[in-house]
Design a protein around this motif. Structure first.
Motif, PDB file in Angstrom:
ATOM      1  N   PRO A   1       0.790  -1.225   0.000  1.00  0.00           N
ATOM      2  CA  PRO A   1       0.000   0.000   0.000  1.00  0.00           C
ATOM      3  C   PRO A   1       0.823   1.277   0.000  1.00  0.00           C
ATOM      4  CG  PRO A   1       0.198  -0.762   2.237  1.00  0.00           C
ATOM      5  CD  PRO A   1       0.951  -1.757   1.367  1.00  0.00           C
ATOM      6  N   SER A   2       2.143   1.168  -0.150  1.00  0.00           N
ATOM      7  CA  SER A   2       2.973   2.361   0.019  1.00  0.00           C
ATOM      8  C   SER A   2       2.894   3.362  -1.128  1.00  0.00           C
ATOM      9  CB  SER A   2       4.437   1.957   0.258  1.00  0.00           C
ATOM     10  OG  SER A   2       4.941   1.205  -0.827  1.00  0.00           O
ATOM     11  N   LEU A   3       2.465   2.944  -2.316  1.00  0.00           N
ATOM     12  CA  LEU A   3       2.444   3.847  -3.463  1.00  0.00           C
ATOM     13  C   LEU A   3       1.592   5.087  -3.203  1.00  0.00           C
ATOM     14  CD1 LEU A   3       3.207   4.554  -6.367  1.00  0.00           C
ATOM     15  CD2 LEU A   3       1.295   3.115  -7.126  1.00  0.00           C
ATOM     16  N   GLU A   4       0.392   4.904  -2.718  1.00  0.00           N
ATOM     17  CA  GLU A   4      -0.492   6.046  -2.454  1.00  0.00           C
ATOM     18  C   GLU A   4       0.113   6.991  -1.417  1.00  0.00           C
ATOM     19  OE1 GLU A   4      -4.794   6.858  -0.414  1.00  0.00           O
ATOM     20  OE2 GLU A   4      -4.607   5.063  -1.644  1.00  0.00           O
ATOM     21  N   GLY A   5       0.682   6.419  -0.366  1.00  0.00           N
ATOM     22  CA  GLY A   5       1.314   7.243   0.656  1.00  0.00           C
ATOM     23  C   GLY A   5       2.528   7.988   0.126  1.00  0.00           C
ATOM     24  N   SER A   6       3.312   7.336  -0.726  1.00  0.00           N
ATOM     25  CA  SER A   6       4.484   7.982  -1.309  1.00  0.00           C
ATOM     26  C   SER A   6       4.078   9.158  -2.181  1.00  0.00           C
ATOM     27  CB  SER A   6       5.291   6.985  -2.145  1.00  0.00           C
ATOM     28  OG  SER A   6       5.937   6.063  -1.327  1.00  0.00           O
TER      29      SER A   6
END
Length: 160
Positions: free
Chosen positions: A113-118
């Motif tokens: 799920p890190s893409l959205e946060g990045s």
């Protein structure tokens, strides 16, 4: 929506992955941080490394460590490169401590799920005038690392 509020959406991902912070866990984290910084000092002294040219990088959980150490010791690093997984709490992270620290954040387009946060964190940092660069590559969470290493070292070389 202001930039800080958008960065808060990056903390949504962090909120989904909380670790209970009990007193024993806090002591363990404090000792781990001390061990890392002590080892860095020993190696720097033993090998005569240039303290003014120390760079910090980390992937996944190590990315969280890189963000943490960047804010705790901003004067210690010449530049920082967190990779995939910025789980930074926008409400509590001391962004003002890293304002002038060169940061190169990288992410894989298949890293969830890190893409959205990045992406949210990248918008916040760009709008906030940080010394910041961001790169996405077409790779998953682990596969993106060999794709970005050459660019990470190019970034570090630009900040000698």
């Amino acid at each position: 929506i202001n930039a800080r509020a958008r960065a808060m959406s990056a903390s949504d991902a962090a909120a989904k992955h909380p670790a209970p912070l009990t007193p024993p866990r806090q002591r363990e984290l404090n000792h781990s941080e001390l061990e890392v910084m002590t080892a860095l000092d020993v190696v720097t002294e033993e090998y005569g490394a240039d303290r003014s040219r120390t760079y910090l990088a980390g992937h996944s959980m190590g990315s969280g460590g890189a963000w943490h150490l960047a804010a705790r010791y901003p004067e210690r690093w010449r530049a920082v490169a967190p990779m995939s997984g910025p789980f930074v709490d926008g409400a509590t992270y001391p962004f003002e401590r890293i304002k002038r620290l060169p940061i190169f954040m990288t992410e894989g387009t298949g890293a969830t799920p890190s893409l959205e946060g990045s992406r949210a964190l990248a918008r916040y940092m760009r709008e906030g005038g940080f010394a910041f660069e961001y790169l996405e590559v077409n790779g998953d969470h682990g596969g993106m690392v060999p794709m970005v290493w050459p660019r990470v070292f190019e970034f570090f070389n630009r900040h000698k």
